[in-house]
Design a protein around this motif. Structure first.
Motif, mmCIF file in Angstrom:
data_model
loop_
_atom_site.group_PDB
_atom_site.id
_atom_site.type_symbol
_atom_site.label_atom_id
_atom_site.label_comp_id
_atom_site.label_asym_id
_atom_site.label_seq_id
_atom_site.Cartn_x
_atom_site.Cartn_y
_atom_site.Cartn_z
ATOM 1 N N THR A 1 -12.749 -35.682 -22.689
ATOM 2 C CA THR A 1 -13.749 -35.952 -21.655
ATOM 3 C C THR A 1 -14.785 -36.954 -22.149
ATOM 4 O O THR A 1 -15.708 -37.299 -21.420
ATOM 5 C CB THR A 1 -14.452 -34.655 -21.200
ATOM 6 O OG1 THR A 1 -15.076 -34.045 -22.318
ATOM 7 C CG2 THR A 1 -13.461 -33.696 -20.559
ATOM 8 N N GLU B 1 -16.156 -40.619 -23.010
ATOM 9 C CA GLU B 1 -15.961 -41.906 -22.340
ATOM 10 C C GLU B 1 -15.113 -42.837 -23.211
ATOM 11 O O GLU B 1 -15.059 -42.681 -24.425
ATOM 12 C CB GLU B 1 -17.316 -42.573 -22.071
ATOM 13 C CG GLU B 1 -18.189 -41.815 -21.103
ATOM 14 C CD GLU B 1 -17.597 -41.735 -19.707
ATOM 15 O OE1 GLU B 1 -16.956 -42.719 -19.268
ATOM 16 O OE2 GLU B 1 -17.765 -40.696 -19.064
ATOM 17 N N GLY C 1 -11.545 -40.312 -21.132
ATOM 18 C CA GLY C 1 -12.230 -40.487 -19.856
ATOM 19 C C GLY C 1 -11.950 -39.423 -18.817
ATOM 20 O O GLY C 1 -12.234 -39.616 -17.636
ATOM 21 N N THR D 1 -12.528 -36.196 -16.517
ATOM 22 C CA THR D 1 -13.767 -35.726 -15.879
ATOM 23 C C THR D 1 -13.648 -34.260 -15.483
ATOM 24 O O THR D 1 -12.548 -33.696 -15.479
ATOM 25 C CB THR D 1 -14.055 -36.551 -14.612
ATOM 26 O OG1 THR D 1 -12.998 -36.310 -13.662
ATOM 27 C CG2 THR D 1 -14.150 -38.047 -14.908
ATOM 28 N N THR D 2 -14.776 -33.670 -15.111
ATOM 29 C CA THR D 2 -14.736 -32.286 -14.619
ATOM 30 C C THR D 2 -13.952 -32.219 -13.309
ATOM 31 O O THR D 2 -13.320 -31.210 -13.019
ATOM 32 C CB THR D 2 -16.144 -31.698 -14.437
ATOM 33 O OG1 THR D 2 -16.922 -32.578 -13.627
ATOM 34 C CG2 THR D 2 -16.832 -31.496 -15.774
ATOM 35 N N ASP E 1 -11.266 -33.956 -12.716
ATOM 36 C CA ASP E 1 -9.872 -33.869 -13.171
ATOM 37 C C ASP E 1 -9.548 -32.432 -13.565
ATOM 38 O O ASP E 1 -8.516 -31.887 -13.176
ATOM 39 C CB ASP E 1 -9.625 -34.784 -14.380
ATOM 40 C CG ASP E 1 -9.698 -36.256 -14.047
ATOM 41 O OD1 ASP E 1 -9.330 -36.636 -12.917
ATOM 42 O OD2 ASP E 1 -10.114 -37.036 -14.928
ATOM 43 N N GLY F 1 -15.148 -26.541 -15.132
ATOM 44 C CA GLY F 1 -15.733 -27.582 -15.977
ATOM 45 C C GLY F 1 -15.955 -27.192 -17.414
ATOM 46 O O GLY F 1 -16.531 -27.967 -18.174
#
Length: 199
Positions: free
Chosen positions: A91, A93, A116, A118-119, A121, A129
């Motif tokens: 998660t 960047e 990359g 994300t929550t 995803d 999360g």
């Protein structure tokens, strides 16, 4: 006013939590994920159809994530030849690549890392999360297990072994059909006084 006191000896949950509902809804679903790998190349989960995938969501700042990485690396070593692929979806960047590389070196990760995630995803996979989170995906691309928190290596091994055995038992063995013999007229052999020796 008199105060009333109640003694409660048991609480009953009458409705699943949002996380539990998301987890249940994800089971049996096919969800794709497209992220960049460490070299900046776009990768897609759909390219792994035909393999069992253990998709682990993690981050460099997550201490429990660091704790489970050696177990995931061992599972990759043990099952890769049998069609199992562990993938780490960080998660962090893409710009945090140096931190990710340092984490990989320190934890001896031996499987592909994508960056990359994300929550959003994670929610699509029924994880919510919280990190770490792991999803087990069968050979057809369907989610079969959602694990919130640190993976228990032995449980994961049992799950993967069971999936491999099930896949093996579903393989249809086709016996070759007996071939028909076709009558051929053999050419007449002429008597020859020359010996043929392969060179």
């Amino acid at each position: 006013k008199k105060k009333k006191t109640f003694l409660v000896d048991r609480l009953k949950v009458v409705k699943d939590s949002l996380g539990e509902r998301e987890r249940k809804a994800a089971i049996g679903q096919t969800v794709d994920l497209k992220l960049k790998d460490l070299f900046g190349t776009q990768q897609s989960l759909s390219q792994f159809k035909g393999r069992i995938v253990i998709l682990n969501f993690w981050a460099t700042f997550c201490l429990p994530c660091r704790e489970e990485m050696p177990d995931l690396a061992k599972i990759q070593n043990e099952y890769a030849a049998l069609g199992v692929q562990v993938i780490g979806a960080s998660t962090d960047e893409v710009s945090d690549r140096p931190k990710i590389l340092k984490f990989i070196k320190e934890t001896k990760v031996n499987f592909p890392i994508w960056m990359g995630a994300t929550t959003a995803d994670m929610s699509r996979f029924g994880l919510g999360g919280a990190l770490p989170g792991t999803v087990v995906i069968d050979k057809t691309g369907k989610i079969v297990k959602v694990i919130s928190g640190i993976v228990k290596a032995e449980d994961l091994r049992k799950d993967v072994t069971g999936m491999l055995q099930m896949a093996e038992s579903n393989v249809e063995i086709v016996e070759p059909k007996p071939t028909e013999t076709i009558a051929r007229k053999e050419p007449k052999k002429s008597a020859s006084k020359v010996s043929i020796v392969p060179s």
